[in-house]
Motif scaffolding. Structure first.
Motif, PDB file in Angstrom:
ATOM      1  N   ASP A  50      53.515  -8.711  -0.615  1.00  0.00           N
ATOM      2  CA  ASP A  50      52.755  -9.728   0.101  1.00  0.00           C
ATOM      3  C   ASP A  50      51.888  -9.046   1.161  1.00  0.00           C
ATOM      4  OD1 ASP A  50      52.874 -12.869   1.066  1.00  0.00           O
ATOM      5  OD2 ASP A  50      52.686 -11.473   2.741  1.00  0.00           O
ATOM      6  N   PRO A  51      50.601  -9.387   1.293  1.00  0.00           N
ATOM      7  CA  PRO A  51      49.744  -8.700   2.266  1.00  0.00           C
ATOM      8  C   PRO A  51      50.187  -8.901   3.711  1.00  0.00           C
ATOM      9  CG  PRO A  51      48.611 -10.583   1.303  1.00  0.00           C
ATOM     10  CD  PRO A  51      49.854 -10.382   0.501  1.00  0.00           C
ATOM     11  N   GLY A  52      50.800 -10.077   4.022  1.00  0.00           N
ATOM     12  CA  GLY A  52      51.306 -10.276   5.380  1.00  0.00           C
ATOM     13  C   GLY A  52      52.423  -9.313   5.698  1.00  0.00           C
ATOM     14  N   TRP A  53      53.369  -9.169   4.753  1.00  0.00           N
ATOM     15  CA  TRP A  53      54.465  -8.220   4.950  1.00  0.00           C
ATOM     16  C   TRP A  53      53.938  -6.786   5.017  1.00  0.00           C
ATOM     17  CZ3 TRP A  53      56.380  -3.889   2.670  1.00  0.00           C
ATOM     18  CH2 TRP A  53      57.656  -3.499   3.038  1.00  0.00           C
ATOM     19  N   LEU A  54      52.999  -6.472   4.141  1.00  0.00           N
ATOM     20  CA  LEU A  54      52.474  -5.110   4.082  1.00  0.00           C
ATOM     21  C   LEU A  54      51.766  -4.734   5.379  1.00  0.00           C
ATOM     22  CD1 LEU A  54      52.681  -3.101   1.734  1.00  0.00           C
ATOM     23  CD2 LEU A  54      50.367  -3.763   1.057  1.00  0.00           C
ATOM     24  N   ARG A  55      50.994  -5.677   5.912  1.00  0.00           N
ATOM     25  CA  ARG A  55      50.286  -5.399   7.170  1.00  0.00           C
ATOM     26  C   ARG A  55      51.288  -5.238   8.319  1.00  0.00           C
ATOM     27  NH1 ARG A  55      44.706  -5.649   8.624  1.00  0.00           N
ATOM     28  NH2 ARG A  55      44.581  -5.434  10.884  1.00  0.00           N
TER      29      ARG A  55
END
Length: 387
Positions: free
Chosen positions: A100-105
């Motif tokens: 997930d991009p939120g988790w990755l960021r």
């Protein structure tokens, strides 16, 4: 976007910036974000953090995969942004990972992202004698999770709070303490009674003045939070005194760095012995965390053993110790207030040193009850309330 397949966590992660590009390099994947930031992720890190149900048990959200079970030279066959905006990695061994991009960021480890996370960490508010004491109402804390969260953040960041309107029946303290978590039992009990008594097993249970100290410095892990609840206070004297040990350590670090360093490095033994127990702990008076910040102060002169260090260091240790005690006596640091029936103190025992003026038991009764909760429980409760 917070799909179960992409986020193996109980928390949620806001979409700060979407993924706009992916480049697969020799040992890493380079992500380009929509806001222009570039974040590299090593292949081994991505495989280690795969959130799929083969790698993370979906019930506990705990990892079952161990990185040693992947080939050391494992690389992606393909890395791209899928139709949901997630980073998808197809590994050469056939495994697939989606992030997930939120988790990755939130977990990116480029310099800018790490600096952002460091800046966002809670910071201790250092206070002195002019502290505007945070005061909370018992009924609100017992019935409103929003008020409870505000109180716990104040305890975390300031290290000293007062609660008013608490029932004065013995045992009432347990109810509000358990709004945070379970109580830590010690040799003094689950709840301990602070009152003058014959045959006392601690100076706290006398009418003497108590100098500034932390409770149970004789334990490997000092209790994190201490509660003191006033049931009766008719005796003359007995005012509570507090200093912010972090503020004193910070001032010492600036004014006499050599003495500060000595208190961080030279261990001191604290002892708590009575007829039935004998606790001892050898540790420095000031402890730093992994980032070099003051994390703990361990201090109780009446529980201290004889100093045991090298001949060369002994004069330095005494200079540092004398300076520390002298600073705790300076008016610039000291906050003094009498606690009334139905009021309680809740403070960070590994930070805030507390003391008590002598009182005259012939002038009236004085009965406090106290208990401890570990700091870990406070921090956990805050995170759960913030979800």
């Amino acid at each position: 976007m917070h799909t179960a397949a992409a986020v193996a966590d109980f928390r949620t992660y806001p979409l700060i910036s979407a993924l706009s590009g992916v480049q697969n390099l020799a040992d890493r994947v380079s992500i380009v974000w929509a806001d222009g930031r570039i974040s590299p992720f090593h292949h081994v890190w991505l495989r280690d953090n795969c959130p799929c149900e083969q790698c993370v048990y979906t019930v506990t959200r705990e990892q079952v995969f161990e990185i040693v079970d992947a080939a050391p030279d494992l690389v992606p066959a393909n890395a791209h942004i899928d139709s949901d905006g997630c980073l998808q990695i197809d590994w050469q061994d056939g495994h697939r990972s989606r992030f997930d991009p939120g988790w990755l960021r939130a977990h990116a480890y480029d310099d800018e992202s790490r600096a952002e996370r460091l800046a966002a960490k809670p910071k201790a508010y250092l206070w002195r004698s002019d502290l505007q004491l945070p005061v909370f109402e018992y009924s609100a804390l017992m019935n409103d999770n929003g008020a409870l969260l505000q109180w716990l953040i104040a305890v975390r960041d300031i290290g000293l709070t007062q609660v008013r309107g608490v029932p004065t029946e013995p045992g009432s303290l347990k109810l509000i303490a358990q709004r945070i978590s379970f109580i830590r039992e010690s040799n003094f009990g689950v709840l301990f009674n602070v009152q003058s008594k014959a045959n006392a097993d601690s100076n706290a249970y006398t009418a003497f003045n108590l100098p500034l100290h932390t409770d149970l410095p004789t334990r490997e892990l000092q209790p994190g939070l201490q509660f003191l609840h006033c049931l009766v206070n008719d005796a003359e004297g007995g005012e509570s005194i507090f200093v912010d040990g972090f503020a004193i350590a910070d001032a010492l670090r600036q004014e006499a760095p050599e003495l500060f360093q000595a208190l961080c490095e030279i261990p001191v033994e604290f002892r708590n012995k009575d007829r039935h127990s004998d606790y001892r702990c050898l540790a420095p008076i000031i402890a730093l965390d992994a980032l070099g910040r003051v994390a703990e102060v361990r201090m109780a002169n009446f529980l201290r053993g004889a100093f045991d260090t090298s001949v060369e260091q002994m004069p330095l240790l005494y200079r540092a110790y004398r300076r520390l005690i002298a600073m705790t006596r300076e008016p610039r640091f000291r906050l003094m207030q009498r606690l009334n029936p139905g009021e309680l103190w809740c403070f960070d025992n590994r930070r805030t040193l507390h003391a008590r003026n002598a009182f005259d038991p012939a002038t009236g009764a004085r009965h406090f009850q106290g208990c401890y909760i570990d700091r870990d429980e406070l921090l956990s409760r805050i995170l759960v309330l913030q979800r």
